[in-house]
Design an enzyme around this catalytic site. Structure first.
Site, PDB file in Angstrom:
ATOM      1  CG  HIS A  48      -2.135  -0.688   1.255  1.00 12.41           C
ATOM      2  ND1 HIS A  48      -2.620  -1.346   2.370  1.00 12.41           N
ATOM      3  CD2 HIS A  48      -3.060  -0.859   0.276  1.00 12.41           C
ATOM      4  CE1 HIS A  48      -3.787  -1.903   2.064  1.00 12.41           C
ATOM      5  NE2 HIS A  48      -4.074  -1.622   0.810  1.00 12.41           N
ATOM      6  CB  CYS A  61      -2.743   0.529   8.659  1.00 16.95           C
ATOM      7  SG  CYS A  61      -1.400   0.266   7.510  1.00 16.95           S
TER       8      CYS A  61
END
Ligand code: ARG
Length: 265
Positions: free
Chosen positions: A164, A258
């Site tokens: 990511h 996150c």
């Protein structure tokens, strides 16, 4: 401009590592759910201590990665770009986050293409930096630009450990970022150098403890306490730092960022 932010978080009540969708996850290794909860609570307290607002979404059983709220959407100017996960294991998180926003009066765009929210789409000043290569589909970048009405810069991720964008790049304020160059293709590295000539360059050691998966309010950066080199660089550049231990959540491939979705008015 106010430094006070509104964040959405999800308590890791059902946190577990039961499948493997990134190289950090080992379903055969032990994990400690109670420790994950206390590390997450410590992160929440750090945000509250900075004066930020933290909203909570109810964790759902059977969705062990739902703690990673950054993947629940991308919110810019009060508009919510909903998410569509690559992996079936996380698919049911998308409607849960979309409902949370709709129930609070936000307009939510249902995406046609795979995008994993702020995991791969980060607002940097007036532009959106958008990762692709592992999770978020390149086709979603045009959709993101159309709906959020900001220029989107495509960045190609090349290292599966940094699957990511928010594992390889952190937006520090309107003008500055920190990143790991090796996580990007040569062309994307060149783009980042052009756009952010005074970026902080992280070391592989910083990145390997998910040090770049950090949350900045423009003044204070909350990051993995193990990322000592990056923290020193940030302080030398004028930022305050708060170190948090997220070692248990790192077993799923996640850090402070996150766990945090920014709700921008
Ligand atoms: N286990 C999760 C996954 O692989 C971790 C997500 C981390 N979130 C993030 N914003 N990088 O999808």
């Amino acid at each position: 401009m106010s430094l006070k932010r509104r964040y959405l978080m999800c308590r890791p009540t059902h946190f577990a590592v039961t499948y493997r969708i990134n190289p950090w996850m080992d379903p055969t290794a032990p994990y400690d759910n109670a420790l994950a909860i206390s590390q997450w609570e410590n992160l929440r307290q750090a945000f509250l201590g900075l004066g930020h607002t933290v909203d909570l979404i109810d964790p759902l059983p059977g969705l062990p990665d739902m703690v990673f709220a950054a993947n629940g959407g991308t919110v810019v100017g009060g508009r919510v770009l909903g998410v569509q996960f690559r992996d079936a294991e996380r698919a049911d998180e998308a409607p849960a986050y979309a409902s949370w926003f709709r129930e609070r009066g936000f307009e939510v765009h249902e995406p046609k293409h795979t995008n994993e929210g702020e995991g791969d789409i980060l607002l940097a000043g007036d532009v959106l930096l958008a990762g692709t290569g592992f999770r978020t589909a390149h086709a979603s970048h045009a959709e993101t630009q159309e709906f959020l009405q900001r220029p989107v810069i495509t960045l190609q991720l090349v290292d599966p450990a940094y699957y990511h964008l928010d594992t390889a790049l952190c937006v520090l304020d309107e003008r500055r970022i920190a990143y790991l160059p090796q996580a990007f293709s040569p062309g994307s590295q060149s783009v980042l150098r052009q756009l952010f000539p005074d970026a902080i360059i992280a070391t592989p050691e910083d990145a390997a403890v998910l040090g770049l998966n950090a949350v900045s309010d423009g003044e204070t950066v909350v990051l993995a306490e193990q990322a000592t080199h990056l923290a020193a660089e940030l302080r030398a550049a004028g930022y305050k730092t708060i170190g948090v231990d997220m070692s248990e959540l790192r077993k799923a491939g996640g850090g402070p960022k996150c766990c945090t979705l920014e709700v921008r008015p």
